[in-house]
Scaffold this active site. Structure first.
Site, PDB file in Angstrom:
ATOM      1  N   GLU A  74       0.858  -1.195   0.000  1.00  0.00           N
ATOM      2  CA  GLU A  74       0.000   0.000   0.000  1.00  0.00           C
ATOM      3  C   GLU A  74       0.888   1.237   0.000  1.00  0.00           C
ATOM      4  O   GLU A  74       1.696   1.415   0.910  1.00  0.00           O
ATOM      5  CB  GLU A  74      -0.907   0.000   1.228  1.00  0.00           C
ATOM      6  CG  GLU A  74      -1.698   1.272   1.447  1.00  0.00           C
ATOM      7  CD  GLU A  74      -2.632   1.592   0.275  1.00  0.00           C
ATOM      8  OE1 GLU A  74      -2.523   2.715  -0.255  1.00  0.00           O
ATOM      9  OE2 GLU A  74      -3.443   0.739  -0.108  1.00  0.00           O
ATOM     10  N   ASP A 108      -6.926   0.645  -9.417  1.00  0.00           N
ATOM     11  CA  ASP A 108      -7.193   1.880 -10.140  1.00  0.00           C
ATOM     12  C   ASP A 108      -7.339   1.549 -11.621  1.00  0.00           C
ATOM     13  O   ASP A 108      -6.444   0.959 -12.219  1.00  0.00           O
ATOM     14  CB  ASP A 108      -6.037   2.858  -9.936  1.00  0.00           C
ATOM     15  CG  ASP A 108      -6.326   4.254 -10.455  1.00  0.00           C
ATOM     16  OD1 ASP A 108      -7.103   4.380 -11.426  1.00  0.00           O
ATOM     17  OD2 ASP A 108      -5.764   5.205  -9.909  1.00  0.00           O
ATOM     18  N   ASP A 139     -15.113  -3.034 -10.339  1.00  0.00           N
ATOM     19  CA  ASP A 139     -16.461  -2.567 -10.652  1.00  0.00           C
ATOM     20  C   ASP A 139     -16.455  -1.687 -11.896  1.00  0.00           C
ATOM     21  O   ASP A 139     -17.479  -1.158 -12.279  1.00  0.00           O
ATOM     22  CB  ASP A 139     -17.046  -1.797  -9.465  1.00  0.00           C
ATOM     23  CG  ASP A 139     -16.248  -0.543  -9.144  1.00  0.00           C
ATOM     24  OD1 ASP A 139     -15.014  -0.631  -9.082  1.00  0.00           O
ATOM     25  OD2 ASP A 139     -16.853   0.521  -8.955  1.00  0.00           O
ATOM     26  N   ARG A 184     -14.396  -2.507   1.668  1.00  0.00           N
ATOM     27  CA  ARG A 184     -15.283  -1.345   1.720  1.00  0.00           C
ATOM     28  C   ARG A 184     -15.472  -0.739   0.331  1.00  0.00           C
ATOM     29  O   ARG A 184     -16.514  -0.179   0.025  1.00  0.00           O
ATOM     30  CB  ARG A 184     -14.779  -0.307   2.720  1.00  0.00           C
ATOM     31  CG  ARG A 184     -13.462   0.316   2.398  1.00  0.00           C
ATOM     32  CD  ARG A 184     -12.982   1.229   3.540  1.00  0.00           C
ATOM     33  NE  ARG A 184     -11.610   1.601   3.342  1.00  0.00           N
ATOM     34  CZ  ARG A 184     -11.222   2.768   2.875  1.00  0.00           C
ATOM     35  NH1 ARG A 184     -12.105   3.695   2.581  1.00  0.00           N
ATOM     36  NH2 ARG A 184      -9.948   3.027   2.721  1.00  0.00           N
ATOM     37  N   TYR A 185     -14.465  -0.870  -0.540  1.00  0.00           N
ATOM     38  CA  TYR A 185     -14.597  -0.382  -1.913  1.00  0.00           C
ATOM     39  C   TYR A 185     -15.663  -1.173  -2.666  1.00  0.00           C
ATOM     40  O   TYR A 185     -16.459  -0.609  -3.407  1.00  0.00           O
ATOM     41  CB  TYR A 185     -13.256  -0.462  -2.655  1.00  0.00           C
ATOM     42  CG  TYR A 185     -12.205   0.453  -2.087  1.00  0.00           C
ATOM     43  CD1 TYR A 185     -12.285   1.827  -2.266  1.00  0.00           C
ATOM     44  CD2 TYR A 185     -11.128  -0.055  -1.376  1.00  0.00           C
ATOM     45  CE1 TYR A 185     -11.324   2.678  -1.745  1.00  0.00           C
ATOM     46  CE2 TYR A 185     -10.162   0.788  -0.842  1.00  0.00           C
ATOM     47  CZ  TYR A 185     -10.264   2.153  -1.039  1.00  0.00           C
ATOM     48  OH  TYR A 185      -9.306   2.989  -0.520  1.00  0.00           O
TER      49      TYR A 185
END
Length: 168
Positions: free
Chosen positions: A24, A73, A109, A148-149
């Protein structure tokens, strides 16, 4: 990156016998993950406070059994597509680090990135798509903790693809 690390910590809790590495680049995500590790009391996680690419390059060949790339991303602008982790350079690094039979799990998504991922992975002879029916990629597997994304995308009506590939 692992975001806040909720998926990483859940995997560490579910598999205490397996060592996990999370990458990260953002300090807030690293701090949140460290807090989650502390609360869960797991000791099988190591963190790399940077992008995953240098970590993949430093790992020994065929040293990883499973890689998660969750909600990466999508780099929406065409001129940035070369930065996508799931693309020619990223797949080379992933294929090198994954052991034979190792699993690459990806979720997104972003419809355009879904198509991009499938196009590149299906064309790469080093990877085999494990889906046998549509629900295999439309429904999150039970052993794949939600992030959570992903929860946010579902709340906003953006369907998520859950892809599983095996390293040949």
């Amino acid at each position: 990156g692992f975001g806040s690390g909720e998926h990483l910590v859940a995997q560490a809790e579910a598999h205490p016998e397996i060592g996990l590495i999370g990458a990260e680049p953002f300090v807030t995500g690293v701090a949140a993950c460290l807090a989650g590790i502390d609360v869960a009391g797991v000791d099988n996680v190591r963190l790399h406070a940077d992008d995953a690419r240098p970590l993949l390059a430093a790992l020994p060949e065929a040293s990883i059994g499973r890689v998660f790339v969750l909600q990466p991303d999508p780099w929406r602008k065409r001129r940035h597509w070369a930065r996508r982790l799931i693309g020619p350079a990223g797949l080379d690094a992933l294929a090198r680090a994954l052991a034979d039979g190792g699993e690459l799990r990806i979720s997104t998504d972003h419809a355009g990135y879904q198509a991009w991922m499938l196009r590149h992975l299906r064309a790469d002879p080093r990877f085999e798509w494990l889906a046998r029916r549509a629900d295999d990629w439309r429904i999150r597997p039970d052993d794949w903790p939600e992030t959570r994304y992903a929860a946010k995308a579902e709340r906003e009506g953006r369907p998520i693809a859950y892809f599983r590939f095996c390293r040949r």
